[in-house]
Write a protein that holds these residues in place. Structure first.
Motif, PDB file in Angstrom:
ATOM      1  N   UNK A 117       0.821  -1.204   0.000  1.00 45.29           N
ATOM      2  CA  UNK A 117       0.000   0.000   0.000  1.00 45.29           C
ATOM      3  C   UNK A 117       0.855   1.254   0.000  1.00 45.29           C
ATOM      4  N   UNK A 118       0.562   2.151  -0.942  1.00 46.93           N
ATOM      5  CA  UNK A 118       1.142   3.482  -0.871  1.00 46.93           C
ATOM      6  C   UNK A 118       0.436   4.263   0.222  1.00 46.93           C
ATOM      7  N   UNK A 119       1.019   5.401   0.640  1.00 43.95           N
ATOM      8  CA  UNK A 119       0.370   6.239   1.635  1.00 43.95           C
ATOM      9  C   UNK A 119      -0.971   6.697   1.084  1.00 43.95           C
ATOM     10  N   UNK A 120      -2.066   6.481   1.817  1.00 42.12           N
ATOM     11  CA  UNK A 120      -3.389   6.818   1.290  1.00 42.12           C
ATOM     12  C   UNK A 120      -3.571   8.312   1.094  1.00 42.12           C
ATOM     13  N   UNK A 121      -4.512   8.646   0.215  1.00 46.13           N
ATOM     14  CA  UNK A 121      -4.822  10.045  -0.073  1.00 46.13           C
ATOM     15  C   UNK A 121      -5.750  10.609   0.991  1.00 46.13           C
ATOM     16  N   UNK A 122      -5.351  11.722   1.620  1.00 47.56           N
ATOM     17  CA  UNK A 122      -6.235  12.477   2.501  1.00 47.56           C
ATOM     18  C   UNK A 122      -6.762  11.713   3.691  1.00 47.56           C
ATOM     19  N   UNK A 123      -6.035  10.707   4.169  1.00 44.09           N
ATOM     20  CA  UNK A 123      -6.515   9.890   5.279  1.00 44.09           C
ATOM     21  C   UNK A 123      -5.932  10.392   6.589  1.00 44.09           C
ATOM     22  N   UNK A 124      -6.793  10.659   7.538  1.00 43.60           N
ATOM     23  CA  UNK A 124      -6.327  11.071   8.871  1.00 43.60           C
ATOM     24  C   UNK A 124      -6.378   9.914   9.849  1.00 43.60           C
ATOM     25  N   UNK A 125      -7.260   8.940   9.611  1.00 43.73           N
ATOM     26  CA  UNK A 125      -7.380   7.775  10.476  1.00 43.73           C
ATOM     27  C   UNK A 125      -6.715   6.587   9.802  1.00 43.73           C
ATOM     28  N   UNK A 126      -5.467   6.329  10.151  1.00 38.88           N
ATOM     29  CA  UNK A 126      -4.730   5.231   9.522  1.00 38.88           C
ATOM     30  C   UNK A 126      -5.158   3.868  10.060  1.00 38.88           C
TER      31      UNK A 126
END
Length: 487
Positions: A117-126
């Protein structure tokens, strides 16, 4: 037809911001018999938002997840289908040296699929929980077919009935691993580990203790199936479909995925752990299915106080170029430059879910499909691209004069043959601004159109632009510089 020297062209480019007046520079640059007149003018351009029905998907990227669009309150879902690559040098040890056995034949100890997984877009809750389903395909994707973002493998009959199905819960940050493990290496990738260790029954009704054993026994019984990726995909593993069952808050690129099979062998009087990996890469077919609520897109498109550019499979800005106005009274002039900029409007949603599109492609509206299906790149004659300039908040197309000229010539020649040509070609002077991603070849050291491919942006991007029929701000202007050699 006159030829203007390069030095003169460079000078005239600097005059593109001049007002609509005659600049008598011919005396110093040319002879009296070849005097050049330069003029400039600005023309108002009209724009509106149009909805993208679907977009062509290439094999470069896969996306997975579901997020809520803060601008619309609607959900965007991305799912994908992939095959797995087999190198022509692939081989396994002699069947008799494998320790594990199933029904008297070599067997795998375990098997799994890894999704990185790449770093998700616009996610604050990982730690947002997602549930996905992995479904075995009944048949391979067709190499001759073009897959669009609205392609549904289930309704199209690509998912095998009674085939392998596994469900998996995960979050971007895997808390089953300690921080020391996840931070031990700079090359660490968050990954989803999907175990395929339950009994598996193939299309012929033969049951194996796990999916890895199925692959291994196919190798020993039918080595011809492992000649290359094509024979492997068409005889052993057509691929898998990864769909979203539940959860939201994660939308991410899957840069790598693979099937891993593990087994033990006897080697020089020792038992050795071994295995192999089959990668899902752009060398084989991959396609992403995107679900984007059309009604929500329509609501944004109906906002005439601005225009939108939105991905994936979302919205474009349509631009109507004032070609008739540009040539009115300038039939004998040459267009030297035609510059246009599109101002981005800052909004409250920036950074919450969407990134600003890095690149916008300008393409004639009637050429949109062929541009992507024929794998074209901007030719700077009829198609162009602009990079977002953060300092100015602009997308600038510095010179589209060849496009304006071509549109004018197409109309002029068309009317000579058919006086109904304009009615039959209502989009003759329209272009679209489309968010794209530039895929640079692995051997390239710089991103240029010569070594790159242009694909529809499948990641989440969005921006508002100045424009629309009810635009409250300064109108969009196309700045034209004309040249004319006097008699």
């Amino acid at each position: 037809m006159y030829i203007v020297h390069c030095t003169l062209l460079m000078i005239t480019f600097a005059l593109s911001a001049c007002s609509d007046e005659t600049l008598d520079i011919g005396n110093t640059l040319t002879s009296k018999t070849d005097k050049l007149t330069i003029t400039s003018a600005d023309y108002t351009v009209s724009t509106k938002t149009v909805q993208a029905d679907s977009v062509l998907i290439r094999s470069s990227y896969c996306y997975l997840g579901k997020v809520k669009d803060p601008e619309t309150g609607a959900y965007i879902t991305s799912e994908f289908m992939t095959q797995f690559n087999l190198l022509e040098t692939f081989s396994l040890p002699a069947e008799g040296t494998v320790i594990g056995r199933h029904n008297g034949l070599a067997a795998a100890d375990s098997c799994r699929i890894d999704l990185y997984l790449e770093k998700p877009t616009g996610v604050t809750d990982t730690l947002a929980a997602m549930k996905i389903r992995i479904s075995e395909l009944a048949r391979p994707m067709e190499e001759s077919r073009r897959y669009y973002s609205n392609f549904d493998p289930v309704t199209e009959g690509y998912v095998r009935k009674g085939g392998l199905i596994m469900d998996k819960m995960f979050s971007y940050n895997d808390l089953t691993l300690s921080d020391s493990v996840r931070k031990a290496s700079s090359s660490y990738y968050n990954a989803v580990d999907i175990k395929l260790n339950k009994p598996y029954t193939d299309g012929n009704g033969v049951t194996y203790n796990n999916y890895g054993t199925y692959i291994m026994q196919q190798y020993y019984q039918h080595p011809e199936y492992f000649k290359n990726s094509y024979t492997f995909i068409h005889n052993v593993c057509p691929g898998f479909f990864f769909s979203v069952l539940d959860g939201e808050g994660l939308y991410t690129e899957i840069p790598e995925m693979c099937i891993r099979v593990f087994y033990h062998v006897n080697y020089k009087d020792s038992v050795v752990e071994s295995g192999f990996t089959l990668a899902g890469t752009e060398e084989v077919l991959q396609t992403t299915k995107i679900s984007n609520e059309k009604e929500a897109m329509n609501r944004l498109a109906s906002d005439n106080t601005c225009t939108y550019v939105k991905a994936p499979a979302g919205l474009y800005t349509e631009v109507t170029l004032p070609v008739d106005d540009i040539y009115n009274g300038h039939d004998n002039d040459s267009i030297m430059t035609a510059k246009i900029s599109f101002q981005r409007i800052n909004n409250d949603y920036e950074g919450k879910a969407f990134k600003i599109p890095n690149y916008l492609l300008m393409v004639p509206k009637d050429s949109l499909t062929t541009f992507f299906e024929n794998k074209k790149t901007p030719d700077y004659r009829t198609t162009f691209y602009a990079t977002f300039q953060k300092g100015t908040n602009l997308y600038t197309f510095s010179n589209i004069s060849s496009l304006v000229t071509k549109m004018a010539n197409s109309k002029r020649n068309g009317l000579k043959a058919d006086n109904q040509w304009v009615a039959k070609h209502p989009e003759w002077n329209k272009v679209l601004l489309v968010p794209v991603q530039i895929i640079t070849s692995a051997s390239a050291t710089t991103t240029t159109t010569n070594n790159s491919s242009f694909e529809h942006c499948v990641g989440i991007t969005s921006t508002k632009l100045v424009g629309g029929s009810a635009n409250p701000l300064d109108p969009i202007k196309l700045s034209i510089v004309y040249s004319k050699f006097n008699d």
